[in-house]
Design an enzyme around this catalytic site. Structure first.
Site, mmCIF file in Angstrom:
data_model
loop_
_atom_site.group_PDB
_atom_site.id
_atom_site.type_symbol
_atom_site.label_atom_id
_atom_site.label_comp_id
_atom_site.label_asym_id
_atom_site.label_seq_id
_atom_site.Cartn_x
_atom_site.Cartn_y
_atom_site.Cartn_z
ATOM 1 N N GLU A 27 -15.830 3.656 18.695
ATOM 2 C CA GLU A 27 -16.624 4.595 18.351
ATOM 3 C C GLU A 27 -17.241 5.451 19.494
ATOM 4 O OE1 GLU A 27 -17.218 6.547 15.753
ATOM 5 O OE2 GLU A 27 -18.568 7.837 17.144
ATOM 6 N N GLN A 28 -16.896 7.127 19.626
ATOM 7 C CA GLN A 28 -17.213 7.513 20.775
ATOM 8 C C GLN A 28 -18.851 7.796 20.922
ATOM 9 O OE1 GLN A 28 -15.274 11.594 20.510
ATOM 10 N NE2 GLN A 28 -16.797 12.143 18.701
ATOM 11 N N ARG A 101 -26.273 8.638 3.464
ATOM 12 C CA ARG A 101 -25.164 8.389 4.294
ATOM 13 C C ARG A 101 -25.463 7.231 5.229
ATOM 14 N NH1 ARG A 101 -20.890 12.070 5.194
ATOM 15 N NH2 ARG A 101 -21.217 13.396 3.495
ATOM 16 N N TYR A 209 -29.328 15.875 -5.747
ATOM 17 C CA TYR A 209 -29.301 14.571 -6.254
ATOM 18 C C TYR A 209 -30.328 13.525 -5.624
ATOM 19 C CZ TYR A 209 -25.518 13.766 -2.882
ATOM 20 O OH TYR A 209 -24.909 13.959 -1.725
ATOM 21 N N ASP A 291 -10.820 11.289 6.755
ATOM 22 C CA ASP A 291 -10.774 12.944 7.195
ATOM 23 C C ASP A 291 -9.642 13.246 8.142
ATOM 24 O OD1 ASP A 291 -12.625 13.491 5.073
ATOM 25 O OD2 ASP A 291 -14.209 14.395 6.782
HETATM 26 P P1 FAD Z 1 -16.090 11.120 10.258
HETATM 27 O O1 FAD Z 1 -17.325 10.700 9.221
HETATM 28 O O2 FAD Z 1 -15.954 12.260 10.727
HETATM 29 O O3 FAD Z 1 -16.003 9.806 11.238
HETATM 30 C C1 FAD Z 1 -15.171 10.137 12.333
HETATM 31 C C2 FAD Z 1 -15.776 9.200 13.447
HETATM 32 O O4 FAD Z 1 -14.882 9.074 14.591
HETATM 33 C C3 FAD Z 1 -17.004 9.804 14.019
HETATM 34 O O5 FAD Z 1 -17.961 8.955 14.244
HETATM 35 C C4 FAD Z 1 -16.520 10.271 15.300
HETATM 36 O O6 FAD Z 1 -17.586 10.203 16.334
HETATM 37 C C5 FAD Z 1 -15.456 9.202 15.958
HETATM 38 N N1 FAD Z 1 -14.432 9.880 16.918
HETATM 39 C C6 FAD Z 1 -13.894 11.080 16.944
HETATM 40 N N2 FAD Z 1 -13.124 11.165 17.742
HETATM 41 C C7 FAD Z 1 -13.091 10.046 18.385
HETATM 42 C C8 FAD Z 1 -12.333 9.561 19.426
HETATM 43 N N3 FAD Z 1 -11.617 10.285 20.307
HETATM 44 N N4 FAD Z 1 -12.718 8.314 19.947
HETATM 45 C C9 FAD Z 1 -13.648 7.554 19.412
HETATM 46 N N5 FAD Z 1 -14.299 7.947 18.344
HETATM 47 C C10 FAD Z 1 -14.076 9.267 17.923
HETATM 48 N N6 FAD Z 1 -17.432 12.753 0.257
HETATM 49 C C11 FAD Z 1 -17.900 11.769 -0.761
HETATM 50 O O7 FAD Z 1 -17.203 10.875 -1.064
HETATM 51 N N7 FAD Z 1 -18.961 12.263 -1.688
HETATM 52 C C12 FAD Z 1 -19.645 13.199 -1.166
HETATM 53 O O8 FAD Z 1 -20.651 13.510 -2.173
HETATM 54 C C13 FAD Z 1 -19.404 14.006 -0.292
HETATM 55 N N8 FAD Z 1 -20.258 15.096 0.208
HETATM 56 C C14 FAD Z 1 -19.844 15.984 0.947
HETATM 57 C C15 FAD Z 1 -20.667 17.026 1.387
HETATM 58 C C16 FAD Z 1 -20.427 17.856 2.590
HETATM 59 C C17 FAD Z 1 -21.425 19.058 2.850
HETATM 60 C C18 FAD Z 1 -19.520 17.388 3.454
HETATM 61 C C19 FAD Z 1 -19.171 18.413 4.718
HETATM 62 C C20 FAD Z 1 -18.511 16.400 3.116
HETATM 63 C C21 FAD Z 1 -18.788 15.798 1.997
HETATM 64 N N9 FAD Z 1 -18.043 14.469 1.716
HETATM 65 C C22 FAD Z 1 -18.435 13.662 0.740
HETATM 66 C C23 FAD Z 1 -17.004 14.155 2.521
HETATM 67 C C24 FAD Z 1 -17.101 12.950 3.732
HETATM 68 O O9 FAD Z 1 -18.488 13.207 4.314
HETATM 69 C C25 FAD Z 1 -16.194 12.869 4.614
HETATM 70 O O10 FAD Z 1 -14.686 12.829 4.146
HETATM 71 C C26 FAD Z 1 -16.312 11.343 5.305
HETATM 72 O O11 FAD Z 1 -17.492 11.339 5.856
HETATM 73 C C27 FAD Z 1 -15.135 11.171 6.280
HETATM 74 O O12 FAD Z 1 -15.424 10.116 7.078
HETATM 75 P P2 FAD Z 1 -14.387 9.717 8.092
HETATM 76 O O13 FAD Z 1 -14.945 8.399 8.595
HETATM 77 O O14 FAD Z 1 -13.110 9.944 7.867
HETATM 78 O O15 FAD Z 1 -14.872 10.699 9.135
#
Ligand code: FAD
Length: 387
Positions: A27-28, A101, A209, A291
């Protein structure tokens, strides 16, 4: 090797460790610190947390709203409602939860650590070198690493995706999300709520909520068509005057809620077109998850839910390698084939929901009428929440 320690990366680490793998998370960021905002978890997500033995921990921090109510942002009229609470748990076998979160992240992190995962913080992955036999990584300030497989769980601006798939970056949707969090006790009694309320208005909507066992209220306002220049990335201070202007005309109770929030953080929303094939999620020994694979508009509240489902599928596929049934590349393909269509459907519906939520003119009139007539039948999603 898992790049990214967000919700998806931690869930993947836990699932892989449970499947008998040594999972390393890079994790960065220098610390695990999710944004101060909430997240909704449908029964499709809470079911997996239960499978991982986290239901008790979730129950200690989450709220379990009894209903979701849809209202008009213009006049406050109730358009429809969906019974959640015990009704939902009976129907789907698992609850609908709303959680902070940071609480969900802590819960996943503790479980991953209990299963032997040692996440490495301050480790930004800068280069990926996949080969037929293994994958190597270059890590800023920490040298190099090598492993059997690589999971790109590095979010919407995924470096792994950029390096291995070399496609274009996720595009701005032109929508802005303002997020706020407030202690219920700091709100006037009329604004406190233990339910999910969705307010629909022209080119905007707002969702409120409870989180933290109901002690706090999470509020997300999403507006579109804002013309000001905005910073590209996440989490900037949001300005209430801008939000007021961007939301336009609101009924008094919604305006009061917006004005009662102590502050706002602002996100510029980015997304991609729905995944078109399994190849978009796997390439040799590299897979994408969460994502990084399928960034979506948040109008279905399923982005993290899909990441948690991805993690479960990945663990399940990799356990077949632990049992000597298939090799790693085959397991990763099985994961991608198992996931891409469902993720694409959720991405597509999230996009469609945005259009419906923000409808104007005649379309708005038709939406409101349909919600009034069909209510729960429109809001419930058995194909998504069911087993
Ligand atoms: P991220 O949470 O973006 O994590 C990616 C991680 O990778 C970060 O910690 C980053 O620092 C790290 N990283 C990036 N590049 C590098 C690198 N080169 N080297 C090392 N580390 C790196 N989802 C739901 O299920 N329910 C909800 O109610 C909901 N509400 C939402 C409301 C909003 C306004 C938004 C914007 C999103 C919402 N979501 C919801 C979606 C949800 O927040 C995301 O889909 C989820 O957080 C994605 O998680 P992730 O781990 O894939 O990505």
């Amino acid at each position: 090797m898992i790049v990214g320690g967000g919700m998806g990366g931690l869930a993947a680490a836990l699932a892989c460790a449970r499947a008998g793998w040594e999972a390393r998370v890079y994790e960065q960021a220098g610390a695990f610190s999710e944004v101060g905002a909430g997240i909704q978890l449908g029964p499709n997500s809470t079911r997996i947390l239960t499978e991982w033995g986290l239901d008790g921990a979730l129950a200690r921090v989450a709220a379990f709203p009894a209903r979701l109510r849809v209202r008009s942002a213009l006049d406050g009229a109730e358009l429809a409602q969906l019974r959640l609470g015990a009704d939902f748990t009976t129907r789907y076998g698992d609850p609908y939860a709303t959680v902070h979160r940071a609480d969900l992240q802590a819960l996943l992190l503790d479980a991953a650590r209990d299963n032997g995962v040692l996440p490495r913080l301050g480790c930004r992955v800068t280069a990926v070198f996949p080969s037929e036999e293994s994958v190597a990584l270059r890590i800023e300030s920490d040298g190099e690493a090598e492993g059997d497989a690589l999971v790109g769980a590095d979010g919407v601006w995924s470096d792994v995706r950029a390096q291995v798939w070399r496609d274009s970056a996720a595009a701005s949707t032109g929508h802005l999300a303002y997020r706020g969090l407030v202690a219920q006790q700091d709100l006037p009694a009329a604004l406190r709520s233990q339910e999910i309320t969705v307010w629909l208005g022209p080119r905007m909507h707002l969702v409120a909520y409870p989180v933290r066992g109901g002690d706090q209220l999470n509020v997300v306002a999403i507006v579109q068509g804002a013309t000001q220049e905005r910073p590209q990335h996440w989490n900037h201070a949001g300005n209430r005057t801008d939000l007021d202007a961007e939301m336009g005309q609101l009924c008094a109770s919604l305006r009061d809620l917006v004005h009662a929030m102590p502050g706002w953080r602002l996100w510029v929303l980015h997304a991609r077109a729905p995944v078109a094939s399994a190849d978009e999620m796997v390439r040799g020994r590299v897979v994408l998850l969460g994502d990084a694979a399928h960034p979506m508009r948040p109008y279905f509240a399923q982005g993290a839910g899909m990441a948690i489902e991805d993690a479960r599928e990945l663990g399940h596929s990799l356990s077949a390698v632990s049992h000597g049934e298939i090799d790693v590349p085959m397991a990763l393909r099985r994961y991608a084939f198992g996931r891409w269509q469902r993720c694409a459907r959720v991405q597509d519906l999230s996009r469609r929901n945005g259009r419906i939520f923000h409808a104007t003119g005649f379309a708005r009139w038709g939406r409101d009428l349909s919600l009034r007539l069909l209510g729960e039948r429109l809001l419930d999603q058995p194909w998504l929440y069911g087993r």
